[in-house]
Design an enzyme around this catalytic site. Structure first.
Site, short mmCIF file in Angstrom:
data_model
loop_
_atom_site.label_atom_id
_atom_site.label_comp_id
_atom_site.label_asym_id
_atom_site.label_seq_id
_atom_site.Cartn_x
_atom_site.Cartn_y
_atom_site.Cartn_z
N LYS A 195 0.85 -1.20 0.00
CA LYS A 195 0.00 0.00 0.00
C LYS A 195 0.88 1.24 0.00
O LYS A 195 1.60 1.51 0.96
CB LYS A 195 -0.92 0.04 1.22
CG LYS A 195 -2.05 1.06 0.99
CD LYS A 195 -2.69 1.57 2.25
CE LYS A 195 -1.96 2.72 2.88
NZ LYS A 195 -1.85 3.94 2.05
N GLY A 248 7.12 4.42 8.13
CA GLY A 248 6.26 5.59 8.26
C GLY A 248 6.50 6.26 9.60
O GLY A 248 7.57 6.11 10.20
N SER A 249 5.49 6.96 10.06
CA SER A 249 5.67 7.78 11.26
C SER A 249 5.59 6.92 12.53
O SER A 249 4.99 5.84 12.53
CB SER A 249 4.57 8.85 11.30
OG SER A 249 3.32 8.22 11.40
N THR A 250 6.15 7.45 13.60
CA THR A 250 6.18 6.72 14.86
C THR A 250 4.77 6.48 15.44
O THR A 250 4.47 5.35 15.84
CB THR A 250 7.09 7.45 15.87
OG1 THR A 250 8.42 7.41 15.33
CG2 THR A 250 7.07 6.79 17.23
N GLY A 253 3.23 3.73 13.47
CA GLY A 253 3.98 2.50 13.71
C GLY A 253 3.61 1.86 15.04
O GLY A 253 3.45 0.64 15.14
N GLU A 270 10.07 0.73 10.49
CA GLU A 270 11.09 1.75 10.19
C GLU A 270 10.42 3.09 10.38
O GLU A 270 9.61 3.51 9.54
CB GLU A 270 11.59 1.60 8.75
CG GLU A 270 12.27 0.27 8.44
CD GLU A 270 13.64 0.14 9.09
OE1 GLU A 270 14.21 1.16 9.50
OE2 GLU A 270 14.11 -1.00 9.21
N CYS A 304 14.07 10.18 6.57
CA CYS A 304 13.99 9.71 7.96
C CYS A 304 15.32 9.89 8.68
O CYS A 304 15.35 10.18 9.86
CB CYS A 304 13.56 8.26 7.99
SG CYS A 304 14.58 7.21 6.98
N GLU A 403 10.01 15.42 15.24
CA GLU A 403 10.47 15.26 13.86
C GLU A 403 9.73 16.28 12.97
O GLU A 403 8.52 16.20 12.81
CB GLU A 403 10.16 13.84 13.37
CG GLU A 403 10.71 13.57 11.99
CD GLU A 403 10.32 12.18 11.46
OE1 GLU A 403 9.15 11.80 11.61
OE2 GLU A 403 11.20 11.52 10.89
P1 NAD Z 1 2.56 7.82 7.93
O1 NAD Z 1 2.81 7.00 9.13
O2 NAD Z 1 1.56 8.89 8.00
O3 NAD Z 1 2.13 6.89 6.71
C1 NAD Z 1 2.92 5.83 6.25
C2 NAD Z 1 2.05 4.83 5.55
O4 NAD Z 1 1.17 4.25 6.52
C3 NAD Z 1 1.14 5.41 4.47
O5 NAD Z 1 1.00 4.47 3.42
C4 NAD Z 1 -0.16 5.57 5.21
O6 NAD Z 1 -1.30 5.58 4.35
C5 NAD Z 1 -0.16 4.34 6.09
N1 NAD Z 1 -1.01 4.43 7.26
C6 NAD Z 1 -1.43 5.55 7.91
N2 NAD Z 1 -2.24 5.21 8.94
C7 NAD Z 1 -2.31 3.85 8.95
C8 NAD Z 1 -2.99 2.91 9.77
N3 NAD Z 1 -3.76 3.30 10.80
N4 NAD Z 1 -2.85 1.61 9.50
C9 NAD Z 1 -2.07 1.20 8.48
N5 NAD Z 1 -1.42 2.04 7.65
C10 NAD Z 1 -1.54 3.35 7.89
O7 NAD Z 1 4.01 8.35 7.49
P2 NAD Z 1 4.32 9.35 6.29
O8 NAD Z 1 3.93 10.70 6.73
O9 NAD Z 1 3.80 8.79 5.01
O10 NAD Z 1 5.92 9.23 6.19
C11 NAD Z 1 6.78 10.02 6.88
C12 NAD Z 1 7.29 9.27 8.09
O11 NAD Z 1 7.96 8.09 7.68
C13 NAD Z 1 8.32 10.07 8.86
O12 NAD Z 1 8.08 9.92 10.23
C14 NAD Z 1 9.64 9.40 8.50
O13 NAD Z 1 10.66 9.55 9.44
C15 NAD Z 1 9.21 7.99 8.36
N6 NAD Z 1 10.18 7.24 7.56
C16 NAD Z 1 11.00 6.35 8.18
C17 NAD Z 1 11.96 5.66 7.44
C18 NAD Z 1 12.88 4.68 8.09
O14 NAD Z 1 13.50 3.89 7.37
N7 NAD Z 1 13.01 4.67 9.40
C19 NAD Z 1 12.08 5.90 6.08
C20 NAD Z 1 11.23 6.84 5.49
C21 NAD Z 1 10.28 7.50 6.24
#
Ligand code: NAD
Length: 499
Positions: A195, A248-250, A253, A270, A304, A403
């Site tokens: 997704k 994605g975001s903490t 996650g 991650e 990230c 962040e």
């Molecule tokens: P996000 O957590 O908002 O979304 C990430 C993904 O999760 C998207 O596809 C989103 O639609 C999905 N998502 C959102 N809510 C969900 C839920 N309740 N259940 C399942 N899936 C859900 O993050 P973002 O804003 O897209 O990305 C930025 C974040 O990602 C930043 O915090 C960044 O640090 C982190 N990031 C981490 C790494 C790493 O390797 N550690 C790499 C890149 C980005």
């Protein structure tokens, strides 16, 4: 300002009526709801994708589960899986410019970066992980089982694919992180439902059709576009999803981890970072300025592992601040399709508001800010944020603790190495960090004392498929990349044969 012309193949892809990619073909979502895709440089709608329902996501899981049950992919010889994945890398290379343009148009980053880090990175990581498909090995184990008397045993372990993997991808590097979420699972023999983020779905859809062209069997690589709270949540909760691989975001996650804990499903996370750099008084200022300008402002800081907090020993502080300010001032701001620009729009209007909010708050709290170039006169509705260097911000400021994920770097003067180290570690995050020094002793002593999954010395943000990557503390769980990468997508089975 000259923008690179959009390729006809890119226009065609943007103009398509996109569907979900399930079972090796395009299928209609059950409802008519769509998610618009915007060009961050203009704010204009450039495409749209289905806003999948929970039932659509479940349909994709069904297709993946069926392909896994039949064994069309998992039972292929590892060498065959490797060949197919290497072919996929070749197809990404063939269509690299299409993928790079699509990425810049949906995400905003510079076309130069899209070529190197997205289309180029995708090829490198696919080739690396393809090679791991042929290196899945168990062990032969001597055992001491004494019963029944006289019985002999031969024992060994096997690593078997876990089954259906949900790969959930963020918007900052949609293609290459899509590869990180999908490809190790494929190399291990799993079937996948991926997704993409709501705002950047196009390149993952493109990759899925390339996978079919490369010979990945139908149903093994499925893509559902949609919102996290609906499609993403359905995947995470689905009983037939054996493993969740999330970047994605903490906060999201942690929520996913709770759901997976409830059904004992393995999960890799991650997550975010608030990554410090420690600059010691003996560092090479030119190297520091060049390295940190890249590490903080690459992809508008939407990385990230981006460096967002810099602790500089007093003797170098003014030089580093002046050097970084000069570097920021020399970066041209404009659309990613103009290859002469280095600062481009952030990925969405939401992100623009979020980053601007942090800067506004810092200004209201009296923080001293050195700004990069002014926004271009024709910025219009583009999602631009003027890059900023915040000098000696208060440690309690939101901008120094949370962040920001934007073109903002905090620069703090410190007196001692110990003070720098204590401040660097004083964060709920622990993704990445760097040390800048010409002292071999410091280069060896500091990394073990830093709470981060990756520590660079005289460098920052440089990643490689062979370097394990992931976070401590609130930055995540598990590691991507490296020779052990596929372990997270396999179950270890012990076989014990009496003879
Ligand atoms: P996000 O957590 O908002 O979304 C990430 C993904 O999760 C998207 O596809 C989103 O639609 C999905 N998502 C959102 N809510 C969900 C839920 N309740 N259940 C399942 N899936 C859900 O993050 P973002 O804003 O897209 O990305 C930025 C974040 O990602 C930043 O915090 C960044 O640090 C982190 N990031 C981490 C790494 C790493 O390797 N550690 C790499 C890149 C980005």
């Amino acid at each position: 300002m000259t923008e690179t012309p959009i390729l006809p193949a890119v226009r065609d892809f943007l103009d398509r009526r996109h569907q979900l990619y399930i079972g090796g073909r395009w299928v209609e979502a059950e409802g008519n709801a769509r998610l618009n895709v915007y060009n961050p440089a203009t704010g204009a709608i450039i495409s749209s994708v289905p806003d999948a329902t929970a039932r659509d996501a479940a349909r994709a899981v069904d297709a993946a589960r069926e392909s896994f049950r039949v064994g069309v992919w998992a039972s292929l010889a590892p060498g065959m899986r490797e060949r197919v994945l290497l072919r996929l890398a070749d197809l990404v290379e063939r269509d690299a410019e299409i993928l790079a343009q699509l990425e810049t148009l949906e995400q905003g980053k510079s076309l130069v970066l899209s070529r190197i880090l997205e289309a180029g990175g995708a090829q490198s990581w696919i080739r690396y992980v393809a090679g791991l498909a042929t290196k899945i090995t168990g062990q032969s184990l001597d055992v001491s089982i004494a019963l029944p008397p006289g019985a002999r045993y031969t024992s060994f372990t096997r690593k078997e694919p876990v089954g259906v993997v949900a790969g959930i991808v963020p918007w900052n590097f949609p293609l290459v992180i899509g590869v990180w979420k999908v490809l190790p699972a494929l190399a291990a023999g799993c079937s996948v439902v991926a997704k993409p983020a709501d705002t950047t779905p196009l390149t993952l859809l493109y990759l899925a059709q390339l996978a079919t062209e490369a010979g990945v069997p139908d149903g093994v690589f499925n893509v559902v576009t949609g919102r996290g709270a609906v499609a993403g949540d359905t995947l995470v909760r689905h009983a037939d999803v054996a493993k969740v691989s999330f970047t994605g975001s903490t906060p999201v996650g942690k929520r996913i981890a709770q759901i997976c804990a409830g059904r004992l499903a393995p999960v890799s996370l991650e997550l975010g970072g608030k990554n410090p750099a420690i600059v010691l008084a003996d560092a090479d200022v030119e190297q520091v300025v060049g390295g940190l300008a890249l590490a903080g402002f690459l992809n508008q800081g939407q990385v990230c592992a981006a460096c967002s907090r810099v602790y500089v020993q007093a003797p170098l502080f003014d030089k580093v601040a002046a050097g970084l300010h000069a570097a920021l001032s020399s970066m041209r701001i404009g659309p990613g399709m103009d290859e002469t620009t280095q600062v481009n729009p952030v990925a969405s209007a939401v992100q623009q508001d979020k980053v601007s909010g942090y800067l506004q708050n810092a200004m209201e709290q009296g923080a001293e800010i050195l700004w990069g170039q002014n926004l271009p006169g024709n910025a219009g509705a583009g999602y631009y944020v003027r890059p900023a260097l915040v000098l000696n911000p208060d440690d309690t400021l939101a901008l120094t603790r949370e962040e920001v994920f934007g073109p903002v770097m905090a620069l703090t003067r410190v007196d001692s190495v110990e003070d720098a180290l204590a401040r660097a570690n004083d964060s709920s995050f622990g993704l990445a960090a760097s040390v800048w020094t010409s002292s071999l002793a410091q280069a060896m002593d500091l990394p073990p004392r830093m709470q981060a999954g990756t520590v660079w010395v005289n460098s920052h943000v440089m990643i490689d498929p062979n370097l394990p990557f992931g976070g401590m503390k609130d930055s995540g769980l598990g590691r991507d990349f490296g020779t052990d990468w596929l372990d997270a997508f396999t179950e270890l089975k012990a076989v014990c044969i009496r003879h």
